[in-house]
Motif scaffolding. Structure first.
Motif, mmCIF file in Angstrom:
data_model
loop_
_atom_site.group_PDB
_atom_site.id
_atom_site.type_symbol
_atom_site.label_atom_id
_atom_site.label_comp_id
_atom_site.label_asym_id
_atom_site.label_seq_id
_atom_site.Cartn_x
_atom_site.Cartn_y
_atom_site.Cartn_z
ATOM 1 N N PRO A 72 0.839 -1.205 0.000
ATOM 2 C CA PRO A 72 0.000 0.000 0.000
ATOM 3 C C PRO A 72 0.873 1.255 0.000
ATOM 4 O O PRO A 72 1.971 1.253 0.563
ATOM 5 C CB PRO A 72 -0.782 -0.108 1.322
ATOM 6 C CG PRO A 72 -0.734 -1.532 1.701
ATOM 7 C CD PRO A 72 0.530 -2.096 1.128
ATOM 8 N N GLN A 73 0.357 2.325 -0.610
ATOM 9 C CA GLN A 73 1.186 3.502 -0.868
ATOM 10 C C GLN A 73 1.859 4.093 0.373
ATOM 11 O O GLN A 73 2.999 4.529 0.310
ATOM 12 C CB GLN A 73 0.378 4.576 -1.577
ATOM 13 C CG GLN A 73 -0.893 4.986 -0.856
ATOM 14 C CD GLN A 73 -1.589 6.162 -1.525
ATOM 15 O OE1 GLN A 73 -1.109 6.690 -2.499
ATOM 16 N NE2 GLN A 73 -2.725 6.565 -0.973
ATOM 17 N N ALA A 74 1.162 4.092 1.505
ATOM 18 C CA ALA A 74 1.762 4.750 2.668
ATOM 19 C C ALA A 74 2.661 3.805 3.469
ATOM 20 O O ALA A 74 3.318 4.213 4.408
ATOM 21 C CB ALA A 74 0.682 5.318 3.571
ATOM 22 N N LEU A 281 4.391 16.294 -5.801
ATOM 23 C CA LEU A 281 3.117 17.017 -5.605
ATOM 24 C C LEU A 281 1.927 16.071 -5.528
ATOM 25 O O LEU A 281 0.982 16.291 -4.791
ATOM 26 C CB LEU A 281 2.883 17.960 -6.790
ATOM 27 C CG LEU A 281 3.528 19.318 -6.729
ATOM 28 C CD1 LEU A 281 3.527 19.950 -8.116
ATOM 29 C CD2 LEU A 281 2.778 20.209 -5.748
ATOM 30 N N ASP A 282 1.991 15.008 -6.341
ATOM 31 C CA ASP A 282 0.864 14.104 -6.474
ATOM 32 C C ASP A 282 0.970 12.915 -5.522
ATOM 33 O O ASP A 282 0.132 12.033 -5.520
ATOM 34 C CB ASP A 282 0.818 13.613 -7.932
ATOM 35 C CG ASP A 282 -0.580 13.197 -8.315
ATOM 36 O OD1 ASP A 282 -1.531 13.672 -7.672
ATOM 37 O OD2 ASP A 282 -0.723 12.382 -9.242
ATOM 38 N N SER A 283 2.034 12.866 -4.710
ATOM 39 C CA SER A 283 2.211 11.737 -3.800
ATOM 40 C C SER A 283 1.146 11.780 -2.717
ATOM 41 O O SER A 283 0.475 12.792 -2.534
ATOM 42 C CB SER A 283 3.592 11.807 -3.142
ATOM 43 O OG SER A 283 3.596 12.811 -2.142
ATOM 44 N N TRP A 284 1.008 10.696 -1.984
ATOM 45 C CA TRP A 284 -0.004 10.637 -0.929
ATOM 46 C C TRP A 284 0.275 11.634 0.187
ATOM 47 O O TRP A 284 -0.593 11.940 0.985
ATOM 48 C CB TRP A 284 -0.121 9.220 -0.369
ATOM 49 C CG TRP A 284 1.146 8.700 0.249
ATOM 50 C CD1 TRP A 284 2.136 7.997 -0.376
ATOM 51 C CD2 TRP A 284 1.571 8.854 1.601
ATOM 52 N NE1 TRP A 284 3.143 7.712 0.501
ATOM 53 C CE2 TRP A 284 2.830 8.207 1.718
ATOM 54 C CE3 TRP A 284 1.021 9.466 2.736
ATOM 55 C CZ2 TRP A 284 3.535 8.165 2.928
ATOM 56 C CZ3 TRP A 284 1.737 9.414 3.939
ATOM 57 C CH2 TRP A 284 2.966 8.769 4.018
ATOM 58 N N MET A 316 0.218 23.399 -4.139
ATOM 59 C CA MET A 316 -0.179 22.041 -3.738
ATOM 60 C C MET A 316 -1.449 21.630 -4.463
ATOM 61 O O MET A 316 -2.119 22.451 -5.092
ATOM 62 C CB MET A 316 -0.348 21.944 -2.227
ATOM 63 C CG MET A 316 -1.439 22.827 -1.650
ATOM 64 S SD MET A 316 -1.577 22.606 0.151
ATOM 65 C CE MET A 316 -2.002 24.275 0.650
ATOM 66 N N LEU A 317 -1.752 20.336 -4.343
ATOM 67 C CA LEU A 317 -2.959 19.786 -4.950
ATOM 68 C C LEU A 317 -3.936 19.389 -3.844
ATOM 69 O O LEU A 317 -3.533 19.200 -2.699
ATOM 70 C CB LEU A 317 -2.591 18.563 -5.800
ATOM 71 C CG LEU A 317 -1.760 18.868 -7.050
ATOM 72 C CD1 LEU A 317 -1.289 17.571 -7.693
ATOM 73 C CD2 LEU A 317 -2.564 19.718 -8.044
ATOM 74 N N PRO A 318 -5.220 19.267 -4.173
ATOM 75 C CA PRO A 318 -6.206 18.881 -3.159
ATOM 76 C C PRO A 318 -5.812 17.573 -2.474
ATOM 77 O O PRO A 318 -5.230 16.697 -3.118
ATOM 78 C CB PRO A 318 -7.485 18.689 -3.978
ATOM 79 C CG PRO A 318 -7.304 19.548 -5.181
ATOM 80 C CD PRO A 318 -5.846 19.494 -5.488
ATOM 81 N N TYR A 319 -6.120 17.466 -1.186
ATOM 82 C CA TYR A 319 -5.811 16.220 -0.487
ATOM 83 C C TYR A 319 -6.926 15.733 0.423
ATOM 84 O O TYR A 319 -6.895 14.621 0.912
ATOM 85 C CB TYR A 319 -4.488 16.331 0.276
ATOM 86 C CG TYR A 319 -4.424 17.438 1.321
ATOM 87 C CD1 TYR A 319 -4.878 17.224 2.618
ATOM 88 C CD2 TYR A 319 -3.873 18.678 1.016
ATOM 89 C CE1 TYR A 319 -4.802 18.229 3.572
ATOM 90 C CE2 TYR A 319 -3.795 19.688 1.957
ATOM 91 C CZ TYR A 319 -4.262 19.460 3.237
ATOM 92 O OH TYR A 319 -4.192 20.451 4.179
#
Ligand SMILES: [Zn+2]
Ligand SMILES: [Zn+2]
Length: 766
Positions: A72-74, A281-284, A316-319
């Motif tokens: 899993p990503q995190a 920027l797009d990472s979790w 930043m991008l929405p999170y």
């Protein structure tokens, strides 16, 4: 039924180390094992995940590879240890209950940006339609809501929301994405948003709130929105008067604001983004990334007062689900999203405080009833020399530990004064706190002390050794001294910088340390900040540094670069400097200059400094980029901002016992008088510093037979300087170490203090 031939089966035990809990790792293992036709079990322990599997050798090998490749990503897998065990035939693959050894720590996951699957859920009919608190084992809040360990719902701020039967069955179902996802919730059982206008609740319907907030932002009004780790203030990033209003609300004169874009495409319209920056920027973790702005040829320009005319912008991008919902209704593709607080105070987290303090200032306040337990700011990174470098380490990064071979048990390091983070040790791990801020206001100091108590409790640290800065007046030092009865080590600021970088890079031998920053208390009582050290973790020798220069007015000179410029000019030209036709002479009142010179002559409030940051300030003032700073490091940032990359010349300087920049300043003054443009001068100045670093460490290498250079200190946040220094050192066969996951600024100091304390304890010199 076909009987399987089990004679070729074997069994192995697998131990997975790293951050593998609270991130959906066990269900992932279950899915991979069943897919690979393996039987056995998986179990969480406090320190790791344990797995036993039985099956064909080839399937087991494939399973181990997929554990590493498809985690899993995190999850952060540090190590996978495999050992053969006696072949055991298990009836199936099962997830066993946690093996809880109480007081041992488990790692806590940082907060994770909402995943794509959850974003789909909020658009599908069902009990999560439009539900802003959707999350699963792959995403959602973690550190911000955790009060204690072991991690389960009862010990988080979700304890007030009992799961409905539907959520509960997902939570219990091994194959569900929400299996054991502690914050699982839905419209029926979870937290909700509410909107307030003039201190009155006007809505608790999410659809209505989103429409109302979007309208207000599009119409140029600032709003406050409760986020994951604290409150945010938001406004349209294209609306200059809205941004100005936000500045006046925060009483924040010049410090740049961060901007959140609807998506990557919109972001690319206004900023240069390379592949590495895009990944970051797009990472979790969804940090704020510092990017170079594009010169827009269209009307489509961001409000000028967002970033004080620098060519850098924090984006930043929405999170959070709410961000996506908001952008679905917003016309503007970008909003300023800055911490909700008054300048110099920590980001607000309490609903009542938000209403009390901001109702009169903003047009709407959007709150929710999921409490924030651990306050976290948005993190800030910059991609330099091909790697993500963390400048402000908070949401998405904290509280991941730094692993070290040092024994860190029971060590508490209190950090510096500005950009404070503290650090606590457990076993062989060092847990750096989230970004605390500048320990000058009462509120920030309270945040600092409360967070420290929480970290000690959370990670079960019993303080047995304290590490503080040598500065007697630092609040962090005084808080440390307040822990009576525990032995205490004082660590020199720049030694701590280098030690921090050494620990991050797992080096433990003698190195050449280059620590460049604004200020740090030196062993001779002067203010250091351009230090070439020969050091290991236990101690250091100061080899050389920039010449001392009087800092008229002390700390005030750091805030008013013209003071340091006058100090340099007076040193080099004597009283004649006032005759030079420099912008400074026109800008600053002659009486003020005369008074400053008298202070220098009489040595009144003129501490001596070797801070590299002050030299940058001096040059920024000479070029009239800044005379009175409106935010920290404004001078160096403005200088860097005007660099023109194709210039290779530099100014002269003298290296003897110490490093003298008199000729550099003369060269700059001549260039200014000869009307050479500022970008050329700024670039030549940066090249000069790079050259000085190289020449100095080269001399040290020849004398000391040491080839390892460790770079640390806030000055290395300067991309041009950082990359240029690394480049020339590597071309000359130096082994160069720098920071990546630990801040190079004072936010990384505590880790170095902890390392020095640990080594001195080992050597029995505490
Ligand atoms: Zn999710
Ligand atoms: Zn529910």
């Amino acid at each position: 039924m076909i009987q399987k031939d089990t004679s070729t089966y074997k069994s192995v035990e697998i131990i997975v180390l790293g951050l593998v809990q609270g991130v959906g790792f066990r269900p992932f293992v279950y899915r991979m094992a069943t897919k690979s036709h393996l039987t056995g079990w998986v179990q969480n322990t406090n320190e790791n995940v344990r797995i036993q599997v039985t099956g064909l050798s080839v399937n087991i090998d494939g399973f181990i590879v997929s554990l590493k490749q498809h985690a899993p990503q995190a999850a952060c897998i540090e190590e996978v240890l495999v050992s053969d065990i006696e072949t055991t035939l298990f009836p199936s693959f099962t997830i066993l209950g946690s093996h809880d050894v109480s007081d041992e720590i488990t790692e806590i996951s940082p907060d994770i940006a909402v995943c794509d699957d959850c974003l789909c859920d909020i658009n599908e009919p069902g009990n999560r339609l439009d539900y802003s608190f959707v999350n699963c084992t792959n995403c959602g809040p973690r550190f911000t809501i955790i009060k204690d360990l072991p991690y389960d719902r009862g010990r988080t701020t979700m304890n007030l929301f009992p799961m409905c039967p539907d959520c509960h069955s997902e939570y219990e179902s091994i194959l569900d994405r929400r299996f054991h996802a502690q914050p699982t919730a839905c419209n029926d059982c979870g937290p909700q948003y509410e909107m307030f206008v003039e201190n009155q609740r006007v809505s608790n319907s999410i659809q209505e709130i989103i429409i109302q907030v979007a309208q207000r932002i599009d119409n140029g009004y600032p709003v406050m929105i409760k986020g994951m780790g604290g409150m945010h203030l938001a406004c349209d990033a294209f609306n200059e008067s809205a941004v100005k209003r936000l500045r006046s609300i925060k009483s924040r004169e010049g410090k740049p604001f961060a901007v959140m874009f609807r998506n990557m495409d919109e972001l690319k319209e206004l900023a240069f983004v390379n592949a590495d920056e895009e990944l970051s920027l797009d990472s979790w973790r969804r940090p704020i990334s510092l990017l170079k702005m594009k010169q827009s040829k269209t009307e489509n320009v961001l409000a000028a007062s967002i970033n004080a005319n620098l060519n850098l912008i924090g984006v930043m991008l929405p999170y959070m689900p709410f961000h996506y919902q908001l952008f679905s209704k917003l016309k503007t593709p970008a909003i300023v999203l800055t911490s909700g607080n008054f300048s110099n105070e920590p980001i607000l987290i309490e609903n009542q405080d938000a209403l009390d303090q901001f109702s009169a200032h903003v047009d709407a306040i959007v709150l929710h009833n999921r409490d924030i337990y651990n306050r976290t700011d948005d993190s800030v990174v910059r991609l330099m020399a091909g790697k993500e470098r963390v400048f402000r380490r908070s949401r998405g990064y904290v509280p991941a530990p730094v692993r070290t071979s040092l024994n860190t048990e029971g060590i508490v390091a209190f950090g510096a004064e500005l950009t404070n983070c503290f650090c606590v040790g457990k076993g062989h791990k060092a847990f750096l706190s989230q970004y605390i801020g500048d320990l000058q206001g009462i509120e920030t100091t309270e945040f600092y002390e409360n967070s420290l108590v929480r970290f000690l409790q959370l990670f079960r640290v019993n303080p047995s050794l304290l590490a503080v800065d040598m500065h007697p007046a630092y609040i962090s030092t005084r808080v440390g001294l307040g822990f009576s009865g525990v032995p205490l080590v004082q660590v020199q600021h720049h030694h701590a910088h280098i030690a921090s970088c050494m620990v991050e890079n797992h080096i433990d031998e003698k190195v050449i340390g280059v620590a460049f920053d604004g200020t740090g208390f030196g062993t001779d009582g002067n203010t250091w900040g351009s230090e070439f050290l020969l050091c290991d973790l236990s101690d250091f020798k100061r080899i050389t540094h920039f010449d001392y220069i009087p800092m008229p007015g002390g700390d005030q000179a750091a805030e008013e670069p013209w003071r340091i410029a006058v100090s340099y000019l007076y040193k080099i030209y004597g009283s004649n400097f006032t005759a030079l036709q420099l912008p400074l002479s026109q800008k600053i009142d002659k009486n003020k200059v005369r008074m400053l010179v008298r202070m220098i002559d009489r040595k009144i409030n003129c501490p001596l400094t070797s801070g590299a940051g002050r030299l940058f300030d001096c040059v920024a003032s000479l070029l009239d980029l800044v005379q009175v700073a409106t935010f920290q490091a404004e001078g160096p940032l403005r200088l860097e901002s005007i660099i023109r990359e194709n210039i290779t010349e530099n100014y002269r300087y003298t290296i003897s016992e110490t490093i003298c920049f008199d000729e550099t300043i003369r060269g700059i003054v001549d260039d200014i008088l000869n009307r050479i443009d500022s970008p050329t001068i700024a670039t030549k100045f940066h090249n000069t510093i790079i050259s000085v670093i190289f020449e100095t460490v080269n001399r040290i290498r020849q004398k000391e037979d040491n080839n390892q250079v460790v770079l640390s200190g806030g000055v290395f946040q300067n991309k041009y300087l950082f990359e240029g220094t690394i480049d020339i050192l590597q071309k000359n066969n130096f082994k160069v170490y720098s920071h990546a996951t630990v801040p190079t600024n004072d936010g990384g100091i505590a880790l170095g203090q902890l390392a020095v304390a640990s080594r001195r304890r080992e050597l029995k010199c505490v």
